[in-house]
Design an enzyme around this catalytic site. Structure first.
Site, PDB file in Angstrom:
ATOM      1  CE  LYS A 240      -4.609  -0.718   1.321  1.00 44.14           C
ATOM      2  NZ  LYS A 240      -5.353  -1.406   2.333  1.00 44.14           N
ATOM      3  NE  ARG A 241       5.569   1.312   3.879  1.00 42.34           N
ATOM      4  CZ  ARG A 241       6.787   0.919   3.522  1.00 42.34           C
ATOM      5  NH1 ARG A 241       7.683   1.793   3.165  1.00 42.34           N
ATOM      6  NH2 ARG A 241       7.111  -0.351   3.540  1.00 42.34           N
TER       7      ARG A 241
END
Ligand code: GLU
Length: 462
Positions: A240-241
Site C-alpha cells: 500500500k505504501r
C-alpha cells in the site's frame, strides 16, 4: 473467438495489480474482436461484500473498461456447481471423505514427525464400507497420483508439476456442500466459454488443480498467461505504501484514466521503446505473448510523467469538467482559457492543477517573510507604483502579452533589470516567489484584481 475474463474476489477494493490483468484481458479480447467477461468471485461470504463488488464496477466505469454481457456472480451458481459435484460422484471421479478433524490432525502430526509433506493420504478414495456416524463428508476429487501435469503457459513456457508433489485428492466441496475455489473457477471458465486466461502468477500453483477439474469433467483446457507481479523499487511485492492502493484513489489523486491505463500496460509489457499508447494503439498492439517474464517495477515518476502528458493534451473543456471534482468551477470564468492554457503545462495531476488555480485566484492575505526580505527592497514600491500606473491607464489589457509589454516598459524607462520588477510583483500577486508566469497570472486576474494586489502588498510591506 477469443474470450477472456476478469474474475475479482470482492474482498476489498480493486487494486492496480488486479486492474493490470483486467486491462491485459480486455485488450486481448478487443484486439481479436472477442469478448471480455466479468465474473465476481463472491463465494467467500465471510470476506466478501457488496460494497467491494460495487467499488470494482465503479472503477471499471471510471476507466471506461466495458465488459461484455452480463456479470457472472458465483454466489448465484450453487445449483450449477452441485450438479457437477453429483456428476463426478456418480462417475466415480470424486468421492465422499469421512475423515474427522481428529483423524486429520493425527495424520498431519505423523507426517510432520516423519518430515513428510502434509497431505491427505487417500484413505477414503476407494472406501466402500459403512460411513462412520456423525461425520458430514467433504467431497474429494480423484486426482492423478503420479505423473506430471504440465501447465502450458504463454508467459512462462511449459511449467511441470509432479502430481505426487502437489496434488492430494483435494476437496471440491466442503462438509456444508459449499464448493471450493479451484473447482468453481474451472467450471465457470468453461461454462462462460473463456478460452484465454490472463491472471497474476500468484495463481500459477492453482492451475494444475484446475486442470485436474477440467480433465475430470472433459472440458477443454484454456490457454493460460500468468503475469509476473508488480514490484517496488526494492524488488519487493508492491505494498500500500508504494501505491498499491484502491484504483479509485488514483482518481482522487488527480490521475486521468488514460494515464493510469497507459502506465499499467507498460508494467510488464512493451512494444519497442514506445511509452505513450492511445487506447486504440493498445488494442492494436497488445499481445500476451509479449508479456515480460520477470516482475515489473512500479515507478511513480513515470505515472506522473504520463499524467502530465495526458493533461497537456486534454481539451480545456475536458479539464474544466475534471476540475469540478476538486470544487473548482471555471465554466463561468471569463479567463478560463488563459487559466487552463497556463496550467496544463504545469500540473502533474488534476488535483495539483486545482490547487494551483485556487492559489492564483485567492487574494494573498499574507506574504512569505523570507521572500519579502530577499526581494521587496527600498525601490520596490516606486517600481510597483510605476507599473500600477501603467496597468490602470492602459487601454488594451487582456492577454498575457499585454501585461508583459507593460512590464518591459517599466524595465526600460527605469533602467532596471527584469528581476527588480518581477520579484516584488510576484510577491504582490502571489505572496511568494514561486508560481506560474506573471503575465499569465495578471491576465487571469484582470486589471482590478492586479491593482488591488499591488496596493495591498505596498501597504503590508513598506
Ligand atoms: N478471484 C481471483 C482473485 O481475485 C482470481 C481468479 C482467477 O483469475 O482465476 O485473485
Amino acid at each position: 473467438m477469443v474470450v477472456t475474463r476478469f474474475a475479482p474476489s470482492p474482498t476489498g477494493y480493486l487494486h492496480i495489480g488486479g486492474l493490470r490483468t483486467a486491462l491485459f484481458s480486455y485488450l486481448w479480447a478487443k484486439k481479436n474482436n472477442g469478448k471480455f467477461l466479468l465474473r465476481i468471485e463472491d463465494t467467500d461470504k465471510a470476506r466478501n461484500s457488496a460494497e467491494a463488488a460495487q467499488a470494482i464496477l465503479d472503477a471499471f466505469e471510471w476507466l471506461g473498461l466495458e465488459h461484455d454481457g452480463e456479470i457472472t456472480y458465483q454466489s448465484q451458481r450453487d445449483e450449477i456447481y452441485a450438479k457437477y459435484i453429483e456428476q463426478l460422484l456418480s462417475e466415480g471421479k470424486a468421492y465422499k471423505c469421512y475423515m474427522s478433524k481428529e483423524e486429520l490432525t493425527e495424520l498431519r502430526e505423523t507426517q510432520m514427525a516423519n518430515k513428510q509433506r502434509t497431505m491427505y493420504d487417500g484413505r477414503y478414495r476407494d472406501f466402500t464400507g459403512t460411513p462412520p456416524e456423525g461425520v458430514e463428508p467433504v467431497i474429494r476429487i480423484k486426482a492423478p497420483q503420479s505423473g506430471t501435469i504440465i501447465v502450458k503457459d504463454g508467459v512462462k513456457g511449459n511449467v511441470s508439476f509432479q502430481a505426487q508433489d502437489i496434488l492430494d485428492d483435494f476437496v471440491i466441496a466442503r462438509a456444508d456442500g459449499a464448493p471450493t475455489y479451484n473447482f468453481v473457477v474451472a467450471i465457470d471458465d468453461h461454462l462462460m466459454g473463456v478460452n484465454e486466461v490472463i491472471r497474476g502468477d500468484d495463481h500459477l500453483s492453482n492451475t494444475p488443480k484446475q486442470i485436474v477439474v477440467y480433465e475430470a469433467l472433459g472440458f477443454d483446457i484454456p490457454s493460460f498467461y500468468h503475469v509476473p507481479m508488480i514490484h517496488n523499487h526494492e524488488g519487493k511485492k508492491l505494498s500500500k505504501r508504494d501505491g498499491a492502493t484502491d484504483v479509485m484513489a488514483y482518481k482522487e489523486m488527480g490521475y486521468l484514466p488514460q494515464a493510469l491505463l497507459n502506465f499499467l500496460v507498460r508494467l510488464g509489457w512493451s512494444h519497442g521503446d514506445q511509452e505513450i499508447f492511445s487506447m486504440d494503439e493498445m488494442k492494436e498492439l497488445f499481445n500476451p505473448q509479449d508479456i515480460n517474464k520477470s516482475a515489473s517495477i512500479y515507478n511513480t515518476e513515470k505515472l506522473d510523467w504520463l499524467n502530465s502528458h495526458y493533461i497537456k493534451n486534454s481539451s480545456n473543456s475536458d479539464l474544466a469538467e475534471l476540475l469540478t471534482d476538486y470544487d473548482l468551477i471555471l465554466t463561468s470564468h471569463d479567463k478560463k482559457e488563459i487559466i487552463l492554457d497556463e496550467m496544463k503545462d504545469r500540473a502533474k495531476t488534476i488535483k495539483e492543477m486545482a490547487e494551483l488555480i485556487k492559489e492564483i485566484l485567492q487574494t494573498p492575505t499574507s506574504y512569505d517573510e523570507k521572500a519579502v526580505k530577499k526581494a521587496f527592497k527600498a525601490d520596490s514600491v516606486a517600481i510597483l507604483n510605476a507599473f500600477g500606473a501603467k496597468v490602470s491607464t492602459s487601454k488594451e489589457l487582456h492577454l498575457p502579452s499585454d501585461y508583459h509589454t507593460l512590464m518591459e516598459e517599466v524595465v526600460n524607462e527605469m533602467e532596471i533589470g527584469f528581476g527588480k520588477i518581477g520579484q516584488p510583483l510576484r510577491i504582490a500577486l502571489l505572496g511568494k516567489l514561486s508560481g506560474p508566469g506573471l503575465d499569465s497570472v495578471m491576465a487571469i486576474l484582470g486589471r482590478d484584481e492586479t491593482l488591488l494586489r499591488i496596493a495591498n502588498a505596498i501597504t503590508a510591506n513598506s
